[in-house]
Design a protein around this motif. Structure first.
Motif, PDB file in Angstrom:
ATOM      1  N   LEU A  23      44.013  50.631  83.504  1.00  0.00           N
ATOM      2  CA  LEU A  23      44.523  49.454  84.197  1.00  0.00           C
ATOM      3  C   LEU A  23      43.988  48.180  83.562  1.00  0.00           C
ATOM      4  O   LEU A  23      44.739  47.242  83.280  1.00  0.00           O
ATOM      5  CB  LEU A  23      44.140  49.523  85.678  1.00  0.00           C
ATOM      6  CG  LEU A  23      44.491  48.299  86.517  1.00  0.00           C
ATOM      7  CD1 LEU A  23      45.995  48.179  86.641  1.00  0.00           C
ATOM      8  CD2 LEU A  23      43.844  48.393  87.876  1.00  0.00           C
ATOM      9  N   ILE A  24      42.685  48.144  83.304  1.00  0.00           N
ATOM     10  CA  ILE A  24      42.065  46.975  82.670  1.00  0.00           C
ATOM     11  C   ILE A  24      42.662  46.753  81.275  1.00  0.00           C
ATOM     12  O   ILE A  24      42.986  45.631  80.892  1.00  0.00           O
ATOM     13  CB  ILE A  24      40.534  47.147  82.588  1.00  0.00           C
ATOM     14  CG1 ILE A  24      39.930  47.233  83.997  1.00  0.00           C
ATOM     15  CG2 ILE A  24      39.896  46.019  81.788  1.00  0.00           C
ATOM     16  CD1 ILE A  24      40.136  45.990  84.832  1.00  0.00           C
ATOM     17  N   PHE A  25      42.830  47.843  80.507  1.00  0.00           N
ATOM     18  CA  PHE A  25      43.374  47.730  79.161  1.00  0.00           C
ATOM     19  C   PHE A  25      44.768  47.121  79.185  1.00  0.00           C
ATOM     20  O   PHE A  25      45.074  46.202  78.434  1.00  0.00           O
ATOM     21  CB  PHE A  25      43.421  49.106  78.484  1.00  0.00           C
ATOM     22  CG  PHE A  25      44.173  49.102  77.185  1.00  0.00           C
ATOM     23  CD1 PHE A  25      43.584  48.589  76.038  1.00  0.00           C
ATOM     24  CD2 PHE A  25      45.470  49.576  77.116  1.00  0.00           C
ATOM     25  CE1 PHE A  25      44.274  48.567  74.843  1.00  0.00           C
ATOM     26  CE2 PHE A  25      46.165  49.555  75.924  1.00  0.00           C
ATOM     27  CZ  PHE A  25      45.562  49.053  74.784  1.00  0.00           C
ATOM     28  N   PHE A  26      45.648  47.625  80.060  1.00  0.00           N
ATOM     29  CA  PHE A  26      47.014  47.116  80.092  1.00  0.00           C
ATOM     30  C   PHE A  26      47.080  45.693  80.639  1.00  0.00           C
ATOM     31  O   PHE A  26      47.967  44.926  80.266  1.00  0.00           O
ATOM     32  CB  PHE A  26      47.929  48.055  80.876  1.00  0.00           C
ATOM     33  CG  PHE A  26      48.254  49.316  80.115  1.00  0.00           C
ATOM     34  CD1 PHE A  26      48.959  49.249  78.931  1.00  0.00           C
ATOM     35  CD2 PHE A  26      47.828  50.536  80.569  1.00  0.00           C
ATOM     36  CE1 PHE A  26      49.252  50.387  78.209  1.00  0.00           C
ATOM     37  CE2 PHE A  26      48.111  51.688  79.863  1.00  0.00           C
ATOM     38  CZ  PHE A  26      48.831  51.619  78.678  1.00  0.00           C
ATOM     39  N   MET A  27      46.169  45.333  81.503  1.00  0.00           N
ATOM     40  CA  MET A  27      46.133  43.957  81.991  1.00  0.00           C
ATOM     41  C   MET A  27      45.736  42.999  80.878  1.00  0.00           C
ATOM     42  O   MET A  27      46.280  41.903  80.761  1.00  0.00           O
ATOM     43  CB  MET A  27      45.176  43.829  83.180  1.00  0.00           C
ATOM     44  CG  MET A  27      45.728  44.416  84.454  1.00  0.00           C
ATOM     45  SD  MET A  27      44.556  44.375  85.810  1.00  0.00           S
ATOM     46  CE  MET A  27      44.173  42.654  85.927  1.00  0.00           C
ATOM     47  N   VAL A  28      44.796  43.411  80.041  1.00  0.00           N
ATOM     48  CA  VAL A  28      44.338  42.558  78.945  1.00  0.00           C
ATOM     49  C   VAL A  28      45.354  42.559  77.803  1.00  0.00           C
ATOM     50  O   VAL A  28      45.659  41.522  77.217  1.00  0.00           O
ATOM     51  CB  VAL A  28      42.950  43.017  78.447  1.00  0.00           C
ATOM     52  CG1 VAL A  28      42.557  42.299  77.176  1.00  0.00           C
ATOM     53  CG2 VAL A  28      41.915  42.787  79.531  1.00  0.00           C
ATOM     54  N   ALA A  29      45.884  43.738  77.467  1.00  0.00           N
ATOM     55  CA  ALA A  29      46.785  43.853  76.325  1.00  0.00           C
ATOM     56  C   ALA A  29      48.176  43.313  76.625  1.00  0.00           C
ATOM     57  O   ALA A  29      48.884  42.869  75.718  1.00  0.00           O
ATOM     58  CB  ALA A  29      46.902  45.316  75.901  1.00  0.00           C
ATOM     59  N   GLY A  30      48.611  43.350  77.883  1.00  0.00           N
ATOM     60  CA  GLY A  30      49.952  42.882  78.241  1.00  0.00           C
ATOM     61  C   GLY A  30      50.047  41.378  78.166  1.00  0.00           C
ATOM     62  O   GLY A  30      49.067  40.646  78.291  1.00  0.00           O
ATOM     63  N   GLN A  31      51.246  40.887  77.927  1.00  0.00           N
ATOM     64  CA  GLN A  31      51.467  39.456  77.873  1.00  0.00           C
ATOM     65  C   GLN A  31      51.693  38.943  79.283  1.00  0.00           C
ATOM     66  O   GLN A  31      52.562  39.439  79.999  1.00  0.00           O
ATOM     67  CB  GLN A  31      52.673  39.141  77.017  1.00  0.00           C
ATOM     68  CG  GLN A  31      52.971  37.672  76.925  1.00  0.00           C
ATOM     69  CD  GLN A  31      54.177  37.403  76.054  1.00  0.00           C
ATOM     70  OE1 GLN A  31      54.772  38.315  75.520  1.00  0.00           O
ATOM     71  NE2 GLN A  31      54.543  36.154  75.919  1.00  0.00           N
TER      72      GLN A  31
END
Length: 127
Positions: A23-31
């Motif tokens: 969840l943290i990864f996709f929040m940071v990596a997502g635009q």
């Protein structure tokens, strides 16, 4: 009687940790989209009636062409009757039951006759 042997339960804490890290990864990596301007108001489309735009070529299910409720002989004759500035982007409204091969054929004829771009008007864009 109580069992004292090793537990057969699945460990859930490592699973929760992996999901949290994903969840943290996709929040940071997502635009993240920037917010719209406060005074900007969007167009309301709820009151539009779903009919073809007046400047669009209509292709019926049988493949016949119509423009402003008049029969058109061919895509080339349609382009020939258009002013030069309107040839930049020609819009076509195909019938839902039109054969895809006929749609591609008309689009190719429009391009060959001088249309720079052929835009397809769909039901969603009319709503």
């Amino acid at each position: 009687m109580r069992r004292t042997g090793p537990s057969n339960r699945e460990p859930t804490i490592p699973l929760i940790n992996v999901v949290f890290l994903m969840l943290i990864f996709f929040m940071v990596a997502g635009q993240i989209a920037s917010p719209m301007e406060g005074e900007l108001s969007l167009v309301q489309t709820a009151d539009l009636d779903g009919r073809a735009p007046p400047d669009a070529l209509v292709i019926r299910a049988d493949g016949s062409l119509r423009f402003r409720d008049r029969e058109v002989a061919s895509a080339a004759s349609y382009i020939a009757d258009l002013p030069e500035e309107e040839r930049a982007a020609v819009r076509i409204v195909p019938d839902r039951d039109l054969d895809a091969a006929r749609l591609v054929q008309v689009a190719a004829e429009l391009r060959a006759a001088g249309a720079q771009r052929v835009r397809l008007v769909t039901e969603r864009s009319l709503q």
